[in-house]
Design a protein around this motif. Structure first.
Motif, PDB file in Angstrom:
ATOM      1  N   PRO A  55       0.804  -1.235   0.000  1.00  0.00           N
ATOM      2  CA  PRO A  55       0.000   0.000   0.000  1.00  0.00           C
ATOM      3  C   PRO A  55       0.832   1.278   0.000  1.00  0.00           C
ATOM      4  O   PRO A  55       0.448   2.268  -0.633  1.00  0.00           O
ATOM      5  CB  PRO A  55      -0.831  -0.122   1.287  1.00  0.00           C
ATOM      6  CG  PRO A  55      -0.887  -1.580   1.559  1.00  0.00           C
ATOM      7  CD  PRO A  55       0.415  -2.148   1.093  1.00  0.00           C
ATOM      8  N   ASP A  56       1.984   1.280   0.690  1.00  0.00           N
ATOM      9  CA  ASP A  56       2.797   2.499   0.743  1.00  0.00           C
ATOM     10  C   ASP A  56       3.565   2.753  -0.549  1.00  0.00           C
ATOM     11  O   ASP A  56       4.215   3.787  -0.697  1.00  0.00           O
ATOM     12  CB  ASP A  56       3.767   2.434   1.924  1.00  0.00           C
ATOM     13  CG  ASP A  56       4.722   1.250   1.825  1.00  0.00           C
ATOM     14  OD1 ASP A  56       4.357   0.262   1.161  1.00  0.00           O
ATOM     15  OD2 ASP A  56       5.813   1.319   2.422  1.00  0.00           O
ATOM     16  N   GLN A  57       3.481   1.810  -1.507  1.00  0.00           N
ATOM     17  CA  GLN A  57       4.160   1.955  -2.795  1.00  0.00           C
ATOM     18  C   GLN A  57       3.162   2.120  -3.944  1.00  0.00           C
ATOM     19  O   GLN A  57       3.545   2.003  -5.108  1.00  0.00           O
ATOM     20  CB  GLN A  57       5.038   0.731  -3.070  1.00  0.00           C
ATOM     21  CG  GLN A  57       6.137   0.491  -2.051  1.00  0.00           C
ATOM     22  CD  GLN A  57       7.239   1.527  -2.136  1.00  0.00           C
ATOM     23  OE1 GLN A  57       7.547   2.049  -3.208  1.00  0.00           O
ATOM     24  NE2 GLN A  57       7.839   1.847  -0.991  1.00  0.00           N
ATOM     25  N   MET A  58       1.916   2.433  -3.628  1.00  0.00           N
ATOM     26  CA  MET A  58       0.876   2.444  -4.659  1.00  0.00           C
ATOM     27  C   MET A  58       1.062   3.544  -5.699  1.00  0.00           C
ATOM     28  O   MET A  58       0.484   3.493  -6.776  1.00  0.00           O
ATOM     29  CB  MET A  58      -0.504   2.571  -4.016  1.00  0.00           C
ATOM     30  CG  MET A  58      -1.002   1.279  -3.390  1.00  0.00           C
ATOM     31  SD  MET A  58      -0.968  -0.120  -4.564  1.00  0.00           S
ATOM     32  CE  MET A  58      -2.203   0.388  -5.737  1.00  0.00           C
ATOM     33  N   LEU A  59       1.874   4.556  -5.398  1.00  0.00           N
ATOM     34  CA  LEU A  59       2.135   5.612  -6.379  1.00  0.00           C
ATOM     35  C   LEU A  59       3.586   5.607  -6.836  1.00  0.00           C
ATOM     36  O   LEU A  59       4.111   6.633  -7.283  1.00  0.00           O
ATOM     37  CB  LEU A  59       1.763   6.982  -5.805  1.00  0.00           C
ATOM     38  CG  LEU A  59       0.262   7.229  -5.620  1.00  0.00           C
ATOM     39  CD1 LEU A  59       0.012   8.621  -5.063  1.00  0.00           C
ATOM     40  CD2 LEU A  59      -0.490   7.059  -6.945  1.00  0.00           C
ATOM     41  N   ASN A  60       4.225   4.464  -6.757  1.00  0.00           N
ATOM     42  CA  ASN A  60       5.600   4.323  -7.229  1.00  0.00           C
ATOM     43  C   ASN A  60       5.579   3.551  -8.550  1.00  0.00           C
ATOM     44  O   ASN A  60       5.199   2.388  -8.586  1.00  0.00           O
ATOM     45  CB  ASN A  60       6.445   3.573  -6.193  1.00  0.00           C
ATOM     46  CG  ASN A  60       7.896   3.428  -6.616  1.00  0.00           C
ATOM     47  OD1 ASN A  60       8.291   3.799  -7.728  1.00  0.00           O
ATOM     48  ND2 ASN A  60       8.705   2.883  -5.725  1.00  0.00           N
ATOM     49  N   ARG A  61       5.984   4.183  -9.625  1.00  0.00           N
ATOM     50  CA  ARG A  61       5.920   3.542 -10.948  1.00  0.00           C
ATOM     51  C   ARG A  61       6.822   2.330 -11.043  1.00  0.00           C
ATOM     52  O   ARG A  61       6.658   1.497 -11.935  1.00  0.00           O
ATOM     53  CB  ARG A  61       6.272   4.547 -12.057  1.00  0.00           C
ATOM     54  CG  ARG A  61       7.708   5.002 -12.055  1.00  0.00           C
ATOM     55  CD  ARG A  61       8.021   5.949 -13.207  1.00  0.00           C
ATOM     56  NE  ARG A  61       8.285   5.233 -14.466  1.00  0.00           N
ATOM     57  CZ  ARG A  61       8.565   5.830 -15.619  1.00  0.00           C
ATOM     58  NH1 ARG A  61       8.608   7.149 -15.677  1.00  0.00           N
ATOM     59  NH2 ARG A  61       8.798   5.124 -16.706  1.00  0.00           N
ATOM     60  N   PHE A  62       7.789   2.205 -10.134  1.00  0.00           N
ATOM     61  CA  PHE A  62       8.715   1.080 -10.172  1.00  0.00           C
ATOM     62  C   PHE A  62       8.323  -0.042  -9.219  1.00  0.00           C
ATOM     63  O   PHE A  62       9.070  -1.021  -9.078  1.00  0.00           O
ATOM     64  CB  PHE A  62      10.135   1.563  -9.868  1.00  0.00           C
ATOM     65  CG  PHE A  62      10.642   2.560 -10.872  1.00  0.00           C
ATOM     66  CD1 PHE A  62      10.955   2.165 -12.165  1.00  0.00           C
ATOM     67  CD2 PHE A  62      10.771   3.902 -10.547  1.00  0.00           C
ATOM     68  CE1 PHE A  62      11.401   3.081 -13.113  1.00  0.00           C
ATOM     69  CE2 PHE A  62      11.217   4.818 -11.478  1.00  0.00           C
ATOM     70  CZ  PHE A  62      11.528   4.406 -12.763  1.00  0.00           C
ATOM     71  N   SER A  63       7.161   0.074  -8.594  1.00  0.00           N
ATOM     72  CA  SER A  63       6.645  -0.976  -7.718  1.00  0.00           C
ATOM     73  C   SER A  63       5.617  -1.798  -8.485  1.00  0.00           C
ATOM     74  O   SER A  63       4.605  -1.260  -8.974  1.00  0.00           O
ATOM     75  CB  SER A  63       6.006  -0.363  -6.468  1.00  0.00           C
ATOM     76  OG  SER A  63       5.493  -1.368  -5.622  1.00  0.00           O
ATOM     77  N   SER A  64       5.866  -3.086  -8.618  1.00  0.00           N
ATOM     78  CA  SER A  64       4.995  -3.956  -9.418  1.00  0.00           C
ATOM     79  C   SER A  64       3.570  -3.921  -8.895  1.00  0.00           C
ATOM     80  O   SER A  64       3.330  -4.076  -7.694  1.00  0.00           O
ATOM     81  CB  SER A  64       5.525  -5.394  -9.389  1.00  0.00           C
ATOM     82  OG  SER A  64       6.802  -5.472  -9.986  1.00  0.00           O
ATOM     83  N   GLY A  65       2.617  -3.723  -9.820  1.00  0.00           N
ATOM     84  CA  GLY A  65       1.210  -3.739  -9.468  1.00  0.00           C
ATOM     85  C   GLY A  65       0.692  -2.447  -8.892  1.00  0.00           C
ATOM     86  O   GLY A  65      -0.498  -2.359  -8.538  1.00  0.00           O
ATOM     87  N   SER A  66       1.517  -1.408  -8.811  1.00  0.00           N
ATOM     88  CA  SER A  66       1.047  -0.126  -8.277  1.00  0.00           C
ATOM     89  C   SER A  66       0.132   0.563  -9.285  1.00  0.00           C
ATOM     90  O   SER A  66       0.064   0.186 -10.457  1.00  0.00           O
ATOM     91  CB  SER A  66       2.236   0.777  -7.950  1.00  0.00           C
ATOM     92  OG  SER A  66       2.814   1.294  -9.144  1.00  0.00           O
ATOM     93  N   ALA A  67      -0.547   1.609  -8.825  1.00  0.00           N
ATOM     94  CA  ALA A  67      -1.426   2.361  -9.720  1.00  0.00           C
ATOM     95  C   ALA A  67      -0.641   3.113 -10.788  1.00  0.00           C
ATOM     96  O   ALA A  67      -1.218   3.552 -11.788  1.00  0.00           O
ATOM     97  CB  ALA A  67      -2.270   3.346  -8.903  1.00  0.00           C
ATOM     98  N   SER A  68       0.665   3.257 -10.586  1.00  0.00           N
ATOM     99  CA  SER A  68       1.515   3.971 -11.545  1.00  0.00           C
ATOM    100  C   SER A  68       2.399   3.046 -12.374  1.00  0.00           C
ATOM    101  O   SER A  68       3.230   3.531 -13.147  1.00  0.00           O
ATOM    102  CB  SER A  68       2.404   4.972 -10.782  1.00  0.00           C
ATOM    103  OG  SER A  68       1.628   5.947 -10.121  1.00  0.00           O
ATOM    104  N   ASP A  69       2.243   1.771 -12.219  1.00  0.00           N
ATOM    105  CA  ASP A  69       3.071   0.810 -12.948  1.00  0.00           C
ATOM    106  C   ASP A  69       2.719   0.854 -14.441  1.00  0.00           C
ATOM    107  O   ASP A  69       1.618   0.461 -14.841  1.00  0.00           O
ATOM    108  CB  ASP A  69       2.843  -0.602 -12.398  1.00  0.00           C
ATOM    109  CG  ASP A  69       3.789  -1.640 -13.000  1.00  0.00           C
ATOM    110  OD1 ASP A  69       4.465  -1.328 -13.996  1.00  0.00           O
ATOM    111  OD2 ASP A  69       3.838  -2.770 -12.469  1.00  0.00           O
ATOM    112  N   PRO A  70       3.627   1.336 -15.293  1.00  0.00           N
ATOM    113  CA  PRO A  70       3.295   1.476 -16.721  1.00  0.00           C
ATOM    114  C   PRO A  70       3.099   0.139 -17.428  1.00  0.00           C
ATOM    115  O   PRO A  70       2.469   0.070 -18.488  1.00  0.00           O
ATOM    116  CB  PRO A  70       4.496   2.233 -17.287  1.00  0.00           C
ATOM    117  CG  PRO A  70       5.617   1.914 -16.359  1.00  0.00           C
ATOM    118  CD  PRO A  70       4.993   1.782 -15.004  1.00  0.00           C
ATOM    119  N   ARG A  71       3.630  -0.937 -16.851  1.00  0.00           N
ATOM    120  CA  ARG A  71       3.520  -2.246 -17.498  1.00  0.00           C
ATOM    121  C   ARG A  71       2.091  -2.774 -17.463  1.00  0.00           C
ATOM    122  O   ARG A  71       1.746  -3.671 -18.247  1.00  0.00           O
ATOM    123  CB  ARG A  71       4.460  -3.236 -16.821  1.00  0.00           C
ATOM    124  CG  ARG A  71       5.936  -2.812 -16.855  1.00  0.00           C
ATOM    125  CD  ARG A  71       6.764  -3.685 -15.943  1.00  0.00           C
ATOM    126  NE  ARG A  71       6.222  -3.668 -14.576  1.00  0.00           N
ATOM    127  CZ  ARG A  71       6.592  -4.504 -13.610  1.00  0.00           C
ATOM    128  NH1 ARG A  71       7.512  -5.434 -13.859  1.00  0.00           N
ATOM    129  NH2 ARG A  71       6.057  -4.416 -12.406  1.00  0.00           N
TER     130      ARG A  71
END
Length: 537
Positions: free
Chosen positions: A92-108
């Motif tokens: 949950p604390d990584q939900m806006l980190n594009r480099f955290s898998s499955g986050s809301a910012s994950d471009p993949r």
């Protein structure tokens, strides 16, 4: 002469004191800056990772086709997966980190991943090709919307990921503008080979505009030089296809003079413990398609690129207006905190021959000009251009119908006229909460799923468009200036149609007269362009 000796000694001492004071002031400024930087956010893994599978100018002889480029790019993103995504925490604390898998910012998780190069094909045989060049710290996503529209219009579209981009911000520490120029040449060579002589066009956004100009100048030299002439002038460039038209969006033709200090920041960052000095901005990476961090090296490369391009254009213009230049449309906001709006006129449009080039300029919201909250009236340029009868290009000004209404008109002024000749009413008025457009919003439509006015329905992905966040200062890691900047263009539909018409008209004209851009006096033109070869930077 003896009475002068005390005065001479006094002047010498004053000079020494002035030198000591100046060095002390500079040292103090540097120390304060270093302390300020070191007190900022920490450097993370994605700021330091070294990705070995990235393209650069040294690999241009090895990576010669777009297929080669994509294969290298695939290996690059596999390396990014292994070195960054696989070791970045989740939760949950990584939900806006594009480099955290499955986050809301994950471009993949977005299909397709617009950080990679893409190619769009029309339903039928293409009538021409378009190369899309994004800006510094950006990704191919920035020109996605116009690329999709051009493919529907019948063009083969290549959205090229620039080296150092779309992966991790650490790429901005080492990328050079020569790397990006080499990738640009590869992209244009691919379209030329695929389309067999059909017209090619280039759309460049910010730094991408400077890359388009650099390629165009190279191509105009190469296409007018036979092997003997290239050997005589020391040019090793192969014959490149000159683009039929250019569309330059918020072009980086001139930037703030402060960029000249960036070489010193780059050198300073090489000292042990001063790695953070390499970064002019360090923010959380919550944007899936744009780095929030920015480096001194990135500023330096833009400074070098704009300086080189401007010098070459000005050298050409010493003998009069530049002829046979591709039809050029510039899209620009009258207020731009990143690039100089006047540079697009002084260093490009004002140097070209009349009748083939145009500026689409967005004025400030004239209703907002009367607000006492504004620091200053920033839109004097638009009124100066309207009254200037020496401009050799067509001007379209998007402005208020009158200062007390948000309704908009497009005022069209032909070259060498002191006033508009036609007036067109736009469908969309100024939004109530908008003071002006910005450097970052021009290429994005109002319904953009990431930067638009309203978030997509039933989406768990991050939305960075119309954000209205309130609370106490210091609560957010994101600075208020980031939140205030408009990130979509309310008048995008009008702009897109203008771009499509511009490219269509240039494409049709080239199809009717394939050699229209070639000079009548090749010897004279080659001599002129060979003297304007890229200077050392």
């Amino acid at each position: 002469m003896k009475p002068l000796r005390p005065l001479t000694r006094l002047l010498k001492r004053l000079s020494q004191w002035a030198l000591i004071a100046t060095l002390g002031f500079i040292t103090g400024v540097v120390v304060i800056y270093v302390l300020w930087v070191r007190g900022g956010p920490p450097v993370e893994l994605w700021h330091t990772v070294e990705l070995e599978q990235e393209f650069n100018a040294d690999r241009a002889e090895e990576i010669t086709t777009f297929a080669d480029y994509q294969a290298l790019e695939a290996r690059l993103f596999e390396e990014l997966e292994e070195k960054v995504y696989a070791v970045t925490p989740t939760g949950p604390d990584q939900m806006l980190n594009r480099f955290s898998s499955g986050s809301a910012s994950d471009p993949r998780d977005r299909q397709p991943n617009w950080n990679l190069s893409f190619e769009l094909m029309p339903a039928a045989q293409p009538i021409g090709g378009v190369l899309l060049l994004h800006g510094m710290s950006d990704s191919p996503y920035s020109l996605r919307a116009i690329g999709l529209a051009l493919a529907e219009q019948g063009y083969q579209v290549l959205g090229l990921r620039m080296p150092g981009h779309g992966t991790a911000p650490a790429g901005l520490l080492s990328v050079t503008w020569e790397d990006m120029a080499a990738a640009t040449r590869l992209g244009m060579a691919h379209l030329a080979e695929q389309l067999g002589g059909k017209p090619l066009h280039m759309i460049g956004y910010s730094t991408g505009a400077a890359l388009a100009l650099d390629y165009t100048l190279d191509a105009m030299v190469a296409v007018n030089a036979g092997p003997e002439k290239r050997a005589a002038t020391g040019s090793s460039k192969a014959a490149l296809q000159v683009p039929t038209s250019l569309v330059l969006v918020s072009p980086a033709i001139g930037i703030t003079p402060a960029a000249a200090v960036t070489p010193w920041l780059v050198r300073l960052s090489a000292l042990p413990g001063l790695e953070q000095v390499a970064w002019t901005t360090l923010l959380p990476e919550f944007d899936p398609f744009n780095y929030n961090a920015f480096t001194a090296n990135a500023s330096l490369q833009v400074h070098r690129m704009t300086g080189s391009t401007t010098a070459r254009l000005r050298q050409l213009a010493r003998q009069g207006p530049i002829t046979n230049f591709p039809a050029t449309l510039v899209l620009l906001s009258v207020v731009d905190a990143t690039v100089s709006p006047t540079a697009a006129i002084d260093n490009l449009l004002g140097l070209l021959t009349e009748s083939r080039h145009a500026l689409l300029l967005y004025d400030i919201n004239r209703v907002a000009v009367t607000s006492p909250l504004l620091v200053t009236e920033r839109a004097a340029l638009s009124q100066q251009l309207l009254a200037d009868d020496s401009l050799p290009f067509e001007l379209t000004l998007i402005t208020n119908a009158h200062p007390k209404t948000r309704a908009l008109v497009a005022l069209h002024k032909p070259p060498f006229r002191a006033e508009p000749t036609t007036r067109e009413t736009l469908d969309e008025p100024w939004p109530q909460d908008a003071l002006s457009l910005s450097h970052v919003d021009l290429p994005f439509p109002i319904d953009d799923p990431l930067y638009g006015r309203y978030p997509p329905e039933q989406s768990s992905e991050v939305f960075l468009g119309q954000l209205a966040v309130r609370g106490e200062r210091g609560v957010l890691k994101v600075p208020a200036q980031w939140l205030l900047r408009l990130r979509h263009n309310p008048f995008y539909d009008y702009q897109e149609q203008r771009v499509l018409n511009w490219i269509d008209e240039a494409n049709a004209q080239r199809a009717r007269a394939p050699n229209m851009a070639m000079p009548e006096d090749e010897d004279w033109l080659f001599g002129r362009f060979s003297r304007a070869m890229r200077p050392n930077t």
